[in-house]
Motif scaffolding. Structure first.
Motif, PDB file in Angstrom:
ATOM      1  N   SER A 248      81.654  42.998  70.853  1.00  0.00           N
ATOM      2  CA  SER A 248      81.182  44.129  71.667  1.00  0.00           C
ATOM      3  C   SER A 248      82.076  45.346  71.499  1.00  0.00           C
ATOM      4  O   SER A 248      81.589  46.484  71.451  1.00  0.00           O
ATOM      5  CB  SER A 248      81.128  43.733  73.138  1.00  0.00           C
TER       6      SER A 248
ATOM      7  N   GLU B   2      81.246  46.815  68.077  1.00  0.00           N
ATOM      8  CA  GLU B   2      79.930  47.470  68.120  1.00  0.00           C
ATOM      9  C   GLU B   2      79.976  48.766  68.908  1.00  0.00           C
ATOM     10  O   GLU B   2      79.327  49.755  68.538  1.00  0.00           O
ATOM     11  CB  GLU B   2      78.899  46.525  68.725  1.00  0.00           C
ATOM     12  N   PHE B   3      80.730  48.781  70.017  1.00  0.00           N
ATOM     13  CA  PHE B   3      80.841  49.999  70.824  1.00  0.00           C
ATOM     14  C   PHE B   3      81.454  51.134  70.008  1.00  0.00           C
ATOM     15  O   PHE B   3      80.925  52.248  69.983  1.00  0.00           O
ATOM     16  CB  PHE B   3      81.675  49.726  72.080  1.00  0.00           C
TER      17      PHE B   3
ATOM     18  N   THR C   9      75.291  48.264  71.508  1.00  0.00           N
ATOM     19  CA  THR C   9      75.654  47.339  72.572  1.00  0.00           C
ATOM     20  C   THR C   9      75.496  48.015  73.925  1.00  0.00           C
ATOM     21  O   THR C   9      75.514  49.243  74.012  1.00  0.00           O
ATOM     22  CB  THR C   9      77.107  46.848  72.387  1.00  0.00           C
TER      23      THR C   9
ATOM     24  N   SER D  26      79.052  52.272  67.127  1.00  0.00           N
ATOM     25  CA  SER D  26      77.940  53.122  67.559  1.00  0.00           C
ATOM     26  C   SER D  26      78.422  54.509  67.955  1.00  0.00           C
ATOM     27  O   SER D  26      77.724  55.496  67.733  1.00  0.00           O
ATOM     28  CB  SER D  26      77.167  52.459  68.707  1.00  0.00           C
TER      29      SER D  26
ATOM     30  N   TRP E 235      85.814  42.548  77.259  1.00  0.00           N
ATOM     31  CA  TRP E 235      84.595  42.285  76.505  1.00  0.00           C
ATOM     32  C   TRP E 235      84.877  41.257  75.424  1.00  0.00           C
ATOM     33  O   TRP E 235      86.021  40.905  75.154  1.00  0.00           O
ATOM     34  CB  TRP E 235      84.093  43.546  75.803  1.00  0.00           C
TER      35      TRP E 235
END
Length: 106
Positions: free
Chosen positions: A67, A70-71, A84, A74, A63
């Motif tokens: 990303s 963000e993964f 994402t 979250s 990725w």
């Protein structure tokens, strides 16, 4: 025993700890301490964990770095709708993401 209750003496007066004035009531000091913990220390630690481990997970899965960050962000924050669309597609990526998420929660 009396010296333990009096706190640390300095040239400017008595201090109990970082940003804590001895003359404040214990309830005010406790509220201030928990506020600093919840609003500054814990969020900074979570962001640092995501900034360190997100790129590692992104490199493992192929990725972009953003990303991966963000993964993890979250997942650690437990948001209802993910930030994402990226999800680990390999078994190794899933295991590493699981380990990073557990470590981040500690």
């Amino acid at each position: 025993r009396r010296k333990l209750r009096e706190g640390v003496h300095t040239a400017r007066g008595k201090h109990d700890g970082l940003l804590m004035v001895r003359s404040c009531h214990w309830l005010i000091r406790g509220a201030f301490g928990i506020t600093i913990l919840m609003l500054i220390i814990i969020p900074v630690c979570l962001i640092l964990v995501c900034l360190v481990f997100g790129p590692l997970l992104a490199a493992l899965e192929g990725w972009s770095t953003v990303s991966g960050i963000e993964f993890l962000m979250s997942n650690l924050l437990g948001v209802a709708s993910p930030v994402t669309i990226a999800t680990p597609s390999t078994a190794e990526g899933s295991i590493v993401a699981y380990i990073f998420n557990l470590w981040g929660l500690l």
